[in-house]
Write a protein that holds these residues in place. Sequence first.
Motif, PDB file in Angstrom:
ATOM      1  N   ALA A  43      33.980  28.859  53.660  1.00  0.00           N
ATOM      2  CA  ALA A  43      32.688  28.304  53.245  1.00  0.00           C
ATOM      3  C   ALA A  43      32.465  28.608  51.807  1.00  0.00           C
ATOM      4  CB  ALA A  43      31.438  28.794  54.234  1.00  0.00           C
ATOM      5  N   VAL A  44      32.972  29.984  51.534  1.00  0.00           N
ATOM      6  CA  VAL A  44      32.578  30.573  50.258  1.00  0.00           C
ATOM      7  C   VAL A  44      33.522  29.678  49.162  1.00  0.00           C
ATOM      8  CG1 VAL A  44      33.172  32.505  48.388  1.00  0.00           C
ATOM      9  CG2 VAL A  44      32.419  32.908  50.932  1.00  0.00           C
ATOM     10  N   THR A  45      34.598  29.363  49.198  1.00  0.00           N
ATOM     11  CA  THR A  45      35.570  28.539  48.425  1.00  0.00           C
ATOM     12  C   THR A  45      35.016  26.988  48.402  1.00  0.00           C
ATOM     13  OG1 THR A  45      37.456  29.719  49.253  1.00  0.00           O
ATOM     14  CG2 THR A  45      37.708  27.687  48.135  1.00  0.00           C
ATOM     15  N   GLU A  46      34.367  26.416  49.462  1.00  0.00           N
ATOM     16  CA  GLU A  46      33.856  25.271  49.535  1.00  0.00           C
ATOM     17  C   GLU A  46      32.539  25.263  48.505  1.00  0.00           C
ATOM     18  OE1 GLU A  46      35.326  22.345  50.505  1.00  0.00           O
ATOM     19  OE2 GLU A  46      36.824  23.468  51.113  1.00  0.00           O
ATOM     20  N   ALA A  47      31.749  26.167  48.702  1.00  0.00           N
ATOM     21  CA  ALA A  47      30.440  26.233  48.081  1.00  0.00           C
ATOM     22  C   ALA A  47      30.989  26.190  46.513  1.00  0.00           C
ATOM     23  CB  ALA A  47      29.806  27.427  48.402  1.00  0.00           C
ATOM     24  N   ILE A  48      31.930  27.134  46.178  1.00  0.00           N
ATOM     25  CA  ILE A  48      32.175  27.149  44.730  1.00  0.00           C
ATOM     26  C   ILE A  48      32.900  25.782  44.174  1.00  0.00           C
ATOM     27  CG2 ILE A  48      33.970  28.294  43.059  1.00  0.00           C
ATOM     28  CD1 ILE A  48      33.284  31.062  44.762  1.00  0.00           C
ATOM     29  N   LYS A  49      33.864  25.203  44.825  1.00  0.00           N
ATOM     30  CA  LYS A  49      34.298  23.935  44.598  1.00  0.00           C
ATOM     31  C   LYS A  49      33.281  22.904  44.466  1.00  0.00           C
ATOM     32  CE  LYS A  49      38.690  24.049  46.963  1.00  0.00           C
ATOM     33  NZ  LYS A  49      39.787  23.601  48.163  1.00  0.00           N
ATOM     34  N   SER A  50      32.416  22.810  45.194  1.00  0.00           N
ATOM     35  CA  SER A  50      31.285  21.811  45.351  1.00  0.00           C
ATOM     36  C   SER A  50      30.534  21.791  44.025  1.00  0.00           C
ATOM     37  CB  SER A  50      30.291  22.012  46.314  1.00  0.00           C
ATOM     38  OG  SER A  50      29.070  21.098  46.306  1.00  0.00           O
ATOM     39  N   ARG A  51      30.281  23.157  43.747  1.00  0.00           N
ATOM     40  CA  ARG A  51      29.731  23.425  42.218  1.00  0.00           C
ATOM     41  C   ARG A  51      30.186  23.142  41.082  1.00  0.00           C
ATOM     42  NH1 ARG A  51      25.072  25.456  40.307  1.00  0.00           N
ATOM     43  NH2 ARG A  51      24.195  24.508  42.007  1.00  0.00           N
ATOM     44  N   ALA A  52      31.668  23.343  41.270  1.00  0.00           N
ATOM     45  CA  ALA A  52      32.542  23.016  40.063  1.00  0.00           C
ATOM     46  C   ALA A  52      32.740  21.595  40.101  1.00  0.00           C
ATOM     47  CB  ALA A  52      33.983  23.727  40.456  1.00  0.00           C
ATOM     48  N   GLU A  53      32.740  20.961  40.966  1.00  0.00           N
ATOM     49  CA  GLU A  53      32.947  19.460  40.639  1.00  0.00           C
ATOM     50  C   GLU A  53      31.686  18.779  40.460  1.00  0.00           C
ATOM     51  OE1 GLU A  53      34.083  18.499  44.977  1.00  0.00           O
ATOM     52  OE2 GLU A  53      36.170  18.905  44.643  1.00  0.00           O
ATOM     53  N   HIS A  54      30.517  19.464  40.708  1.00  0.00           N
ATOM     54  CA  HIS A  54      29.307  18.903  40.081  1.00  0.00           C
ATOM     55  C   HIS A  54      29.287  18.989  38.401  1.00  0.00           C
ATOM     56  CE1 HIS A  54      25.019  19.764  38.885  1.00  0.00           C
ATOM     57  NE2 HIS A  54      24.727  18.793  39.546  1.00  0.00           N
ATOM     58  N   GLY A  55      29.901  20.027  38.083  1.00  0.00           N
ATOM     59  CA  GLY A  55      30.255  20.220  36.651  1.00  0.00           C
ATOM     60  C   GLY A  55      29.341  20.707  35.812  1.00  0.00           C
ATOM     61  N   LEU A  56      28.050  21.241  36.249  1.00  0.00           N
ATOM     62  CA  LEU A  56      27.235  21.842  35.506  1.00  0.00           C
ATOM     63  C   LEU A  56      26.854  23.096  35.815  1.00  0.00           C
ATOM     64  CD1 LEU A  56      24.573  18.826  34.942  1.00  0.00           C
ATOM     65  CD2 LEU A  56      25.955  19.463  33.281  1.00  0.00           C
ATOM     66  N   TYR A  57      26.836  23.927  34.932  1.00  0.00           N
ATOM     67  CA  TYR A  57      26.583  25.471  35.152  1.00  0.00           C
ATOM     68  C   TYR A  57      25.729  26.322  34.378  1.00  0.00           C
ATOM     69  CZ  TYR A  57      31.444  23.822  36.135  1.00  0.00           C
ATOM     70  OH  TYR A  57      32.540  23.083  36.497  1.00  0.00           O
ATOM     71  N   GLY A  58      24.336  25.656  34.629  1.00  0.00           N
ATOM     72  CA  GLY A  58      23.362  25.915  33.748  1.00  0.00           C
ATOM     73  C   GLY A  58      22.873  27.215  34.440  1.00  0.00           C
ATOM     74  N   TYR A  59      21.674  27.752  34.218  1.00  0.00           N
ATOM     75  CA  TYR A  59      20.846  29.097  34.501  1.00  0.00           C
ATOM     76  C   TYR A  59      20.508  28.667  35.993  1.00  0.00           C
ATOM     77  CZ  TYR A  59      20.387  30.072  29.675  1.00  0.00           C
ATOM     78  OH  TYR A  59      20.646  30.646  28.232  1.00  0.00           O
ATOM     79  N   THR A  60      20.751  29.758  36.861  1.00  0.00           N
ATOM     80  CA  THR A  60      20.477  29.551  38.364  1.00  0.00           C
ATOM     81  C   THR A  60      19.691  30.775  38.602  1.00  0.00           C
ATOM     82  OG1 THR A  60      22.680  28.815  38.401  1.00  0.00           O
ATOM     83  CG2 THR A  60      21.740  29.505  40.482  1.00  0.00           C
ATOM     84  N   PHE A  61      18.598  30.152  39.399  1.00  0.00           N
ATOM     85  CA  PHE A  61      17.583  31.195  39.979  1.00  0.00           C
ATOM     86  C   PHE A  61      17.869  31.721  41.560  1.00  0.00           C
ATOM     87  CE2 PHE A  61      15.686  27.425  40.906  1.00  0.00           C
ATOM     88  CZ  PHE A  61      15.043  27.673  42.430  1.00  0.00           C
TER      89      PHE A  61
END
Length: 394
Positions: A46-64
């Motif tokens: 589940a950790v790897t999938e969460a990171i993959k999903s955000r990487a595929e989203h492609g935007l890594y802006g400020y996160t609260f």
Amino acid sequence: MHYFQEFINRKDTYSVKWDYAKTVFKSENELLPMWVADMDFHPPEAVTEAIKSRAEHGLYGYTFIADDMKETIKKWMKKRFGWEIQNEWLQFSHGVVPSIGKAVQGLTEPGDKILVQSPVYPPFFSMIKDNDRELVNCPLEEKNGKYVIDFHAFEEKLKTGVKMFLLCSPHNPVGRVWSRGELQQIADLCLKYEVIIISDEIHGDLVFQPNKQIPIASLSPEISARTITLVAPSKTFNLAGLQASAVITENKDYRRALEKIDKKNGVSMLNTFGVLAMQAAYEHGENWLEELLVYLDGNVHLVDSFLQEELPQIKAIKPEATYLLWIDCRETGLSDAELNKRLIEEGRIAMNPGTSFGEGGSGFVRMNIACPRDTVQEGLKRLKKALASSSVSS
């Protein structure tokens, strides 16, 4: 559980454990790294999938950090430890060591006395000394292969004007899970002498049956009000490089003091992937963790059996928690320098020298067994090669 058996090549990944060992141990040889405390296992899927999903989203802006993260940690603490916390008690940090630094800076003054119990995780020393506080040590006592607290000595140290106590719970490197009675004695004395407790509970999830981790802050409202508890998914789920941890304290004044230090240093949020990984791990990683504990317990037994049969002059202190074995080499008759030289030059194995953990560490090494069983077996072969010819066994 088969996924813990898989060997994952970590070389050339900027891994401190694998790629930096030759530098740290000043060796030209390739060393088998069984030192720094991270695991050679994939984290929960589940950790790897969460990171993959955000990487595929492609935007890594400020996160609260949203309230659902706080709810996730709140539920984890309740389910795993029976500890009821509130959302407002939670703050977040890049790691437990930075949190110790913040607590030292925010709640003590230069010159104040801070107590530790060696042998202990080396940053406990550096966070005190580097912040110009006075280190006070009350070494643990070893009795019949188990470490205990000398409470008379503990109280005598507190009487000298100690302002803060850094508790390692479970204890790294000796692997103790403090009992309720021991924790209550610590709590009572710290209340008596008005000492702030900073409880590093980063290994609290990695406890072997039948031991039970008890957060010291859960003992009573009075001790909760004097305690800051530090937790993280980093050791539990092998996420150290993502740098995300939680700080838990009921005390509003403590929270304000920590916030003030963050503000001074311009710290306001965590790494995007760290936030995602922390939530995924606590929400979906429990089954993975239970399987991990069984596998680690098998590695503990493997080491213990090997030492009894092949290197009886070497003994592993039986751990109640952590994946770090505290190994007693004193019967070899070797000095610390010779012991470490043999390990590096003859065994070609990297383990933390006991002297780095302060008083009580001489004659010991710390072995990281959070790796596939084949790697543990190779490490034991190297240990035998390095130490089988020591003075006692020759």
